[in-house]
Write a protein that holds these residues in place. Structure first.
Motif, PDB file in Angstrom:
ATOM      1  N   SER A 192       0.804  -1.177  -0.044  1.00 48.65           N
ATOM      2  CA  SER A 192      -0.078  -0.032   0.025  1.00 48.65           C
ATOM      3  C   SER A 192       0.897   1.112   0.137  1.00 48.65           C
ATOM      4  O   SER A 192       2.025   1.092   0.570  1.00 48.65           O
ATOM      5  N   ARG A 193       0.478   2.228  -0.648  1.00 47.84           N
ATOM      6  CA  ARG A 193       1.210   3.353  -0.764  1.00 47.84           C
ATOM      7  C   ARG A 193       1.640   3.932   0.838  1.00 47.84           C
ATOM      8  O   ARG A 193       0.955   3.927   1.695  1.00 47.84           O
ATOM      9  N   TRP A 194       2.967   4.337   1.011  1.00 46.54           N
ATOM     10  CA  TRP A 194       3.457   4.689   2.174  1.00 46.54           C
ATOM     11  C   TRP A 194       3.199   3.532   3.179  1.00 46.54           C
ATOM     12  O   TRP A 194       3.209   3.931   4.331  1.00 46.54           O
ATOM     13  N   ASN A 195       3.027   2.299   2.956  1.00 45.17           N
ATOM     14  CA  ASN A 195       2.693   1.241   3.648  1.00 45.17           C
ATOM     15  C   ASN A 195       1.446   1.391   4.629  1.00 45.17           C
ATOM     16  O   ASN A 195       1.971   0.774   5.618  1.00 45.17           O
ATOM     17  N   LYS A 196       0.543   2.056   4.023  1.00 45.55           N
ATOM     18  CA  LYS A 196      -0.631   1.988   5.033  1.00 45.55           C
ATOM     19  C   LYS A 196      -1.374   0.845   4.663  1.00 45.55           C
ATOM     20  O   LYS A 196      -1.151   0.206   3.690  1.00 45.55           O
ATOM     21  N   GLY A 197      -2.347   0.455   5.668  1.00 47.49           N
ATOM     22  CA  GLY A 197      -3.157  -0.563   5.560  1.00 47.49           C
ATOM     23  C   GLY A 197      -2.624  -1.861   6.061  1.00 47.49           C
ATOM     24  O   GLY A 197      -1.712  -1.647   6.666  1.00 47.49           O
ATOM     25  N   ASP A 201      -2.849  -4.577   0.595  1.00 44.09           N
ATOM     26  CA  ASP A 201      -3.969  -4.272  -0.025  1.00 44.09           C
ATOM     27  C   ASP A 201      -4.003  -3.589  -1.712  1.00 44.09           C
ATOM     28  O   ASP A 201      -5.272  -3.682  -2.137  1.00 44.09           O
ATOM     29  N   TYR A 202      -2.719  -3.394  -2.056  1.00 40.95           N
ATOM     30  CA  TYR A 202      -2.862  -3.270  -3.597  1.00 40.95           C
ATOM     31  C   TYR A 202      -1.562  -4.421  -4.065  1.00 40.95           C
ATOM     32  O   TYR A 202      -0.607  -4.553  -3.499  1.00 40.95           O
ATOM     33  N   ILE A 203      -1.748  -4.397  -5.394  1.00 38.42           N
ATOM     34  CA  ILE A 203      -0.790  -5.129  -6.153  1.00 38.42           C
ATOM     35  C   ILE A 203      -0.070  -4.138  -7.082  1.00 38.42           C
ATOM     36  O   ILE A 203      -0.934  -3.364  -7.707  1.00 38.42           O
ATOM     37  N   ASN A 204       1.083  -3.913  -7.281  1.00 36.64           N
ATOM     38  CA  ASN A 204       1.657  -2.799  -7.923  1.00 36.64           C
ATOM     39  C   ASN A 204       2.469  -3.464  -9.130  1.00 36.64           C
ATOM     40  O   ASN A 204       3.359  -4.472  -9.084  1.00 36.64           O
ATOM     41  N   VAL A 261       4.586   7.596  -6.224  1.00 37.89           N
ATOM     42  CA  VAL A 261       5.079   7.938  -5.281  1.00 37.89           C
ATOM     43  C   VAL A 261       4.855   7.159  -3.980  1.00 37.89           C
ATOM     44  O   VAL A 261       3.591   6.496  -3.810  1.00 37.89           O
ATOM     45  N   GLY A 262       5.487   6.898  -3.033  1.00 41.03           N
ATOM     46  CA  GLY A 262       5.427   6.159  -1.892  1.00 41.03           C
ATOM     47  C   GLY A 262       5.270   4.577  -1.832  1.00 41.03           C
ATOM     48  O   GLY A 262       4.950   3.990  -1.142  1.00 41.03           O
ATOM     49  N   LEU A 263       5.819   4.125  -3.282  1.00 37.95           N
ATOM     50  CA  LEU A 263       5.892   2.642  -3.427  1.00 37.95           C
ATOM     51  C   LEU A 263       7.283   2.522  -3.543  1.00 37.95           C
ATOM     52  O   LEU A 263       7.872   2.905  -4.727  1.00 37.95           O
ATOM     53  N   ASP A 264       7.936   1.593  -2.811  1.00 38.87           N
ATOM     54  CA  ASP A 264       9.130   1.246  -2.976  1.00 38.87           C
ATOM     55  C   ASP A 264       9.348   0.073  -3.672  1.00 38.87           C
ATOM     56  O   ASP A 264       8.969  -1.345  -3.271  1.00 38.87           O
ATOM     57  N   GLN A 265      10.040   0.012  -5.193  1.00 36.89           N
ATOM     58  CA  GLN A 265       9.906  -1.370  -5.775  1.00 36.89           C
ATOM     59  C   GLN A 265      11.078  -2.274  -5.436  1.00 36.89           C
ATOM     60  O   GLN A 265      11.905  -1.824  -4.938  1.00 36.89           O
ATOM     61  N   PRO A 266      10.675  -3.665  -5.007  1.00 41.82           N
ATOM     62  CA  PRO A 266      11.473  -4.253  -4.336  1.00 41.82           C
ATOM     63  C   PRO A 266      12.800  -4.616  -5.065  1.00 41.82           C
ATOM     64  O   PRO A 266      14.047  -4.719  -4.330  1.00 41.82           O
ATOM     65  N   SER A 267      13.071  -4.821  -6.395  1.00 45.13           N
ATOM     66  CA  SER A 267      14.079  -4.827  -7.193  1.00 45.13           C
ATOM     67  C   SER A 267      15.159  -3.797  -7.162  1.00 45.13           C
ATOM     68  O   SER A 267      16.166  -3.758  -7.698  1.00 45.13           O
TER      69      SER A 267
END
Length: 447
Positions: A192-197, A201-204, A261-267
């Motif tokens: 989730s954006r900014w790790n909320k929830g 909650d979301y797939i990116n 914004v607010g989403l950290d791509q793991p790779s």
């Protein structure tokens, strides 16, 4: 109440059905076959006409003449055909009588089909057809509202008053829905954006700058569907077609529904240039909708373009996007498991107004509404069909399985069924769904 044309409303009847489309016709047939008296009100033929219909025949098909796949082994709608045939569906009976060549699909001669349904209902001793426009929900007696996506304004106002105006939609702003198992989770990730929830909650699905620019170009150049003259579909900021947003500028989407914004791509550990987010669409997590992707792109163009999104290269779509006029209620919140309006349980809803999509699905919900009403009149309880069946999966989506806030009309598909445990080939999995469904259906019928 509306004008009558040739037939007075009967002094006594067991159920009043409002709407003579596919759902209302099927509900009337099921009740009449069970021995109950039906008053079927249809406004066409009383001086009123919808902008989409051409005649006063019952069950007139206004768009395609296809009931889609008739393959009950590997296709969810074909399985629904089979279950409806087993329950004596008038719509499927007349569909089979008036079938025209269409490969593995069931397509019909639309004029012969509508004539056949109309004649069968008019000849039934338990059915009285009244040509009138009904502008108010019945205050007493059992009723089934099956007025479809073009419900007349007066009745729509009455429904809104009974359910709450925010529970009634007048157009679909539909985002595509993807089967979870077809998403490449090696590329996409949960966050989730900014790790909320909850964190899931979301797939990116991330995009580089070049991928985003190519996507934007494909979106602008893709073939679009034009609104029909009578639809007059409004645009609101909250449901703007994605291509209309894209027309505002190259970077508009990247600062709107596709912002990273607010989403950290793991790779990479960094925010992607752009991202497509998917949000869970049903309680079992088998279906995920593409957030903010309501669109006028034609279906083939959608599939081609959306499969360029990283993580969705092999996406299988339970539903594609769209925007069109359609009156429907938030059924998961308003209806009980037998399609009764919780606040006024003498009234059931059936057909497209409940939020099912398609000729067959509309007819199926009419069939169930008629059978539930017949059981109630007989002093018995008809248990809803199991979720493992096509009828049960569709009904569960309408009456509680779907997420209320994102509820939108849906065709029957295997994503509505309880998932098959374990891994298997796609072709084998479809056979597993239909085999399990037939066993559950026969057990339900026997009970």
């Amino acid at each position: 109440m509306g004008a009558s044309s040739g037939y007075p409303r009967p002094m006594t009847h067991d159920v009043h059905i409002i709407g003579g489309g596919l759902a209302g016709s099927e509900a009337a047939w099921q009740l009449a076959q069970a021995g109950y008296k039906v008053c079927l009100s249809e406004m066409r033929g009383s001086g009123s006409m919808t902008p989409a219909h051409q005649s006063d025949r019952l069950a007139e098909l206004v768009c395609s003449n296809s009931f889609r796949s008739d393959d009950a082994e590997r296709n969810a709608v074909g399985l629904l055909h089979q279950e409806m045939r087993d329950l004596g569906s008038l719509i499927l009976t007349q569909g089979d009588i008036h079938k025209v060549p269409a490969g593995s699909a069931l397509a019909v001669d639309r004029d012969g089909f509508a004539d056949g349904v109309t004649a069968a209902l008019a000849a039934h001793p338990n059915i009285t057809i009244v040509r009138e426009r009904v502008d108010q929900l019945p205050s007493e007696g059992l009723a089934i509202v099956a007025t479809g996506p073009l419900t007349a304004p007066g009745l729509a106002e009455s429904i809104g008053s009974a359910t709450g105006k925010d529970q009634l939609a007048f157009f679909d702003a539909i985002a595509p829905i993807v089967h979870f198992e077809s998403i490449d989770m090696e590329t996409a990730w949960f966050q989730s954006r900014w790790n909320k929830g909850s964190g899931k909650d979301y797939i990116n699905c991330p995009m580089t700058k070049d991928q985003y620019y190519a996507f934007h170009a494909g979106l602008m150049g893709g073939e679009k569907t034009e609104f029909r003259e009578w639809e007059n579909v409004p645009y609101f900021e909250g449901c703007m077609p994605i291509e209309v947003m894209a027309e505002r500028g190259l970077e508009t989407l990247r600062f709107g529904p596709m912002k990273g914004v607010g989403l950290d791509q793991p790779s990479t550990g960094r925010w992607p240039y752009a991202v497509v987010q998917l949000r869970q669409d049903n309680a079992s997590g088998t279906l995920w909708n593409m957030v903010g992707f309501q669109t006028k792109l034609k279906y083939a163009a959608q599939v081609e373009l959306f499969r360029t999104i990283p993580g969705l290269e092999k996406a299988e779509f339970a539903r594609l996007g769209g925007l069109h006029r359609n009156t429907f209620i938030k059924s998961p919140e308003l209806l009980d498991p037998t399609l009764r309006l919780k606040s006024r349980p003498n009234i059931r809803f059936a057909g497209q107004i409940t939020g099912c999509e398609g000729y067959v699905e509309s007819s199926a919900i009419g069939l169930l509404a008629g059978r539930f009403a017949a059981a109630e009149l007989g002093g018995t309880l008809l248990a809803p069909p199991p979720r493992e069946t096509a009828l049960g999966a569709l009904l569960a989506h309408i009456t509680g399985e779907a997420e209320v806030e994102t509820y939108q009309p849906m065709n029957v598909n295997f994503g509505l069924f309880p998932p098959i445990e374990g891994r298997s080939k796609k072709a084998d999995r479809k056979l597993m769904y239909t085999s399990r469904a037939r066993a559950a259906f026969q057990e339900w019928r026997a009970a």
